[in-house]
Motif scaffolding. Structure first.
Motif, PDB file in Angstrom:
ATOM      1  N   GLU A   1       0.865  -1.131  -0.064  1.00  0.00           N
ATOM      2  CA  GLU A   1      -0.141   0.085  -0.063  1.00  0.00           C
ATOM      3  C   GLU A   1       0.833   1.260   0.031  1.00  0.00           C
ATOM      4  OE1 GLU A   1      -3.115   1.141   2.951  1.00  0.00           O
ATOM      5  OE2 GLU A   1      -4.018   0.031   1.543  1.00  0.00           O
ATOM      6  N   VAL A   2       2.122   1.045   0.855  1.00  0.00           N
ATOM      7  CA  VAL A   2       2.694   2.567   0.986  1.00  0.00           C
ATOM      8  C   VAL A   2       3.512   2.565  -0.470  1.00  0.00           C
ATOM      9  CG1 VAL A   2       4.754   3.317   2.064  1.00  0.00           C
ATOM     10  CG2 VAL A   2       2.970   2.358   3.411  1.00  0.00           C
ATOM     11  N   THR A   3       4.031   1.396  -1.078  1.00  0.00           N
ATOM     12  CA  THR A   3       4.497   1.571  -2.568  1.00  0.00           C
ATOM     13  C   THR A   3       3.683   2.405  -3.421  1.00  0.00           C
ATOM     14  OG1 THR A   3       5.490  -0.623  -1.976  1.00  0.00           O
ATOM     15  CG2 THR A   3       5.601   0.297  -4.045  1.00  0.00           C
ATOM     16  N   GLU A   4       2.319   1.777  -3.373  1.00  0.00           N
ATOM     17  CA  GLU A   4       1.288   2.420  -4.273  1.00  0.00           C
ATOM     18  C   GLU A   4       1.284   3.884  -4.078  1.00  0.00           C
ATOM     19  OE1 GLU A   4      -2.809   1.557  -3.680  1.00  0.00           O
ATOM     20  OE2 GLU A   4      -3.267   1.684  -5.733  1.00  0.00           O
ATOM     21  N   PHE A   5       1.156   4.218  -2.682  1.00  0.00           N
ATOM     22  CA  PHE A   5       1.039   5.997  -2.333  1.00  0.00           C
ATOM     23  C   PHE A   5       2.317   6.575  -2.813  1.00  0.00           C
ATOM     24  CE2 PHE A   5      -2.257   5.692   1.349  1.00  0.00           C
ATOM     25  CZ  PHE A   5      -3.157   5.102   0.577  1.00  0.00           C
ATOM     26  N   VAL A   6       3.381   5.953  -2.657  1.00  0.00           N
ATOM     27  CA  VAL A   6       4.536   6.602  -3.037  1.00  0.00           C
ATOM     28  C   VAL A   6       4.515   7.141  -4.615  1.00  0.00           C
ATOM     29  CG1 VAL A   6       7.101   6.443  -3.150  1.00  0.00           C
ATOM     30  CG2 VAL A   6       5.832   5.753  -1.214  1.00  0.00           C
ATOM     31  N   LYS A   7       4.132   5.700  -5.560  1.00  0.00           N
ATOM     32  CA  LYS A   7       4.089   5.801  -6.874  1.00  0.00           C
ATOM     33  C   LYS A   7       3.229   7.025  -7.315  1.00  0.00           C
ATOM     34  CE  LYS A   7       2.746   2.734 -10.682  1.00  0.00           C
ATOM     35  NZ  LYS A   7       1.323   3.076 -10.328  1.00  0.00           N
ATOM     36  N   LEU A   8       2.150   6.817  -6.682  1.00  0.00           N
ATOM     37  CA  LEU A   8       1.077   7.918  -7.197  1.00  0.00           C
ATOM     38  C   LEU A   8       1.569   9.217  -6.682  1.00  0.00           C
ATOM     39  CD1 LEU A   8      -2.491   6.355  -5.684  1.00  0.00           C
ATOM     40  CD2 LEU A   8      -1.408   6.364  -8.091  1.00  0.00           C
TER      41      LEU A   8
END
Lengths: 204, 128
Positions: free
Chosen positions: A116-123
């Motif tokens: 989830e954190v990876t997704e947020f950072v990517k966004l």
């Protein structure tokens, strides 16, 4: 602690303690219901704002579906492994297996959070932060609140793991395992709706 | 906690049943996640049908998890648990459906105000 439980196995005292556990569990159930209201309002906010992209990216353009499916399957598996830990605590009195399944659940919970954190950072890296549009504000609030709950659940599980290691499977620790189970299964149910309303409907 | 063999036997029986319940719940959840996922990814229907299909799968999955994971039917006080649960669901339904309804109306009434949507203030020109 264990010996105390063994020697105090008089009918009346067991009954009293059992009643206390049931009350605690019911109280926790009421808390979960209030959490349902919290998530309900966040879902309502998302439902109202999800088309207000203000020239920014929309849901269909942002999310990678295989990534989200993996997240979902990880969380589903974690709720299953926790269920097994709870069964071995309640019916088999197997401390080793309870610890094994709880550690596996914690590992899956951490894996979910990392994704989830990876997704947020990517966004964020793509410039899709919560300041861009009403859609992204409501998205980050809804999914982030769920993530914070999962974080709390993982920390709680760590604490409970220490207690089980130290005291074994007593009336108290087994009661706590049941309570945390309620919380963990509830978080999985919330995720099912996030998966459906945010990710699947966003991709349609 | 249990020195009585009969009690141990019963506990193991209960344990087996509990594990079977979790396995069934887990298998159903996986299926109910994968079907709508591939329906959406492969665009297997028009979007309106897909919306309803996906929503239906979510509701079935919700029921499956409540029954097989939360064991809502087997609590010591099912009566109170269920009443609080039903009331919460009712409030959330009013909240979500009500918000969507009201805000849709608001959008409809304020956003699309071209002269062609209302006859107020629209003066047809003579040369057309």
């Amino acid at each position: 602690m264990t010996t105390q439980t063994l020697t105090h196995h008089k009918e009346g005292s067991w009954e009293a303690r059992h009643n206390k556990e049931a009350k605690a569990l019911f109280g926790f159930w009421i808390y979960i219901m209030s959490d349902v209201l919290l998530f309900g309002s966040l879902f309502a906010t998302y439902a109202v704002l999800h088309n207000n992209v203000f020239g920014g990216p929309s849901a269909g353009e942002l999310f990678s579906m295989p990534f989200v499916l993996t997240e979902t399957l990880i969380l589903l598996t974690s709720t299953f492994t926790y269920g097994l830990a709870s069964v071995y605590a309640h019916h088999h009195n197997r401390k080793d297996l309870v610890i094994f399944w709880m550690m596996l659940t914690m590992f899956l919970g951490v894996a979910f959070l990392v994704m989830e954190v990876t997704e947020f950072v990517k966004l964020f890296g793509e410039g899709a932060s919560w300041q861009v549009s009403g859609f992204l504000s409501s998205f980050f609030t809804l999914v982030g609140t769920h993530g914070v709950h999962v974080t709390a659940g993982v920390l709680w599980m760590g604490g409970l793991l220490v207690q089980v290691l130290r005291h074994g499977l007593t009336e108290t620790t087994v009661g706590k395992i049941t309570t945390l189970g309620l919380f963990w299964h509830f978080l999985d149910i919330v995720w099912i709706f996030i998966f459906t309303f945010v990710y699947l409907m966003g991709a349609i | 906690m249990t020195n009585d063999f009969k009690v141990i036997d019963e506990q193991h029986e209960g344990g087996k049943r509990a594990i079977v319940s979790y396995v069934i719940g887990f298998a159903l959840s996986i299926i109910l996640t994968l079907i709508p996922y591939f329906m959406v990814v492969n665009h297997m229907a028009v979007s309106k049908t897909l919306m309803f299909g996906v929503l239906l799968f979510a509701l079935v999955q919700f029921l499956v998890q409540v029954i097989f994971f939360l064991h809502l039917s087997k609590k010591s006080r099912p009566y109170w648990n269920l009443i609080v649960f039903a009331y919460t669901i009712l409030v959330v339904a009013i909240l979500v459906i009500g918000s969507i309804w009201i805000m849709d109306n608001l959008n409809y009434n304020t956003m699309n105000m071209t002269p062609f949507d209302s006859n107020e203030g629209y003066i047809p020109s003579a040369d057309r």
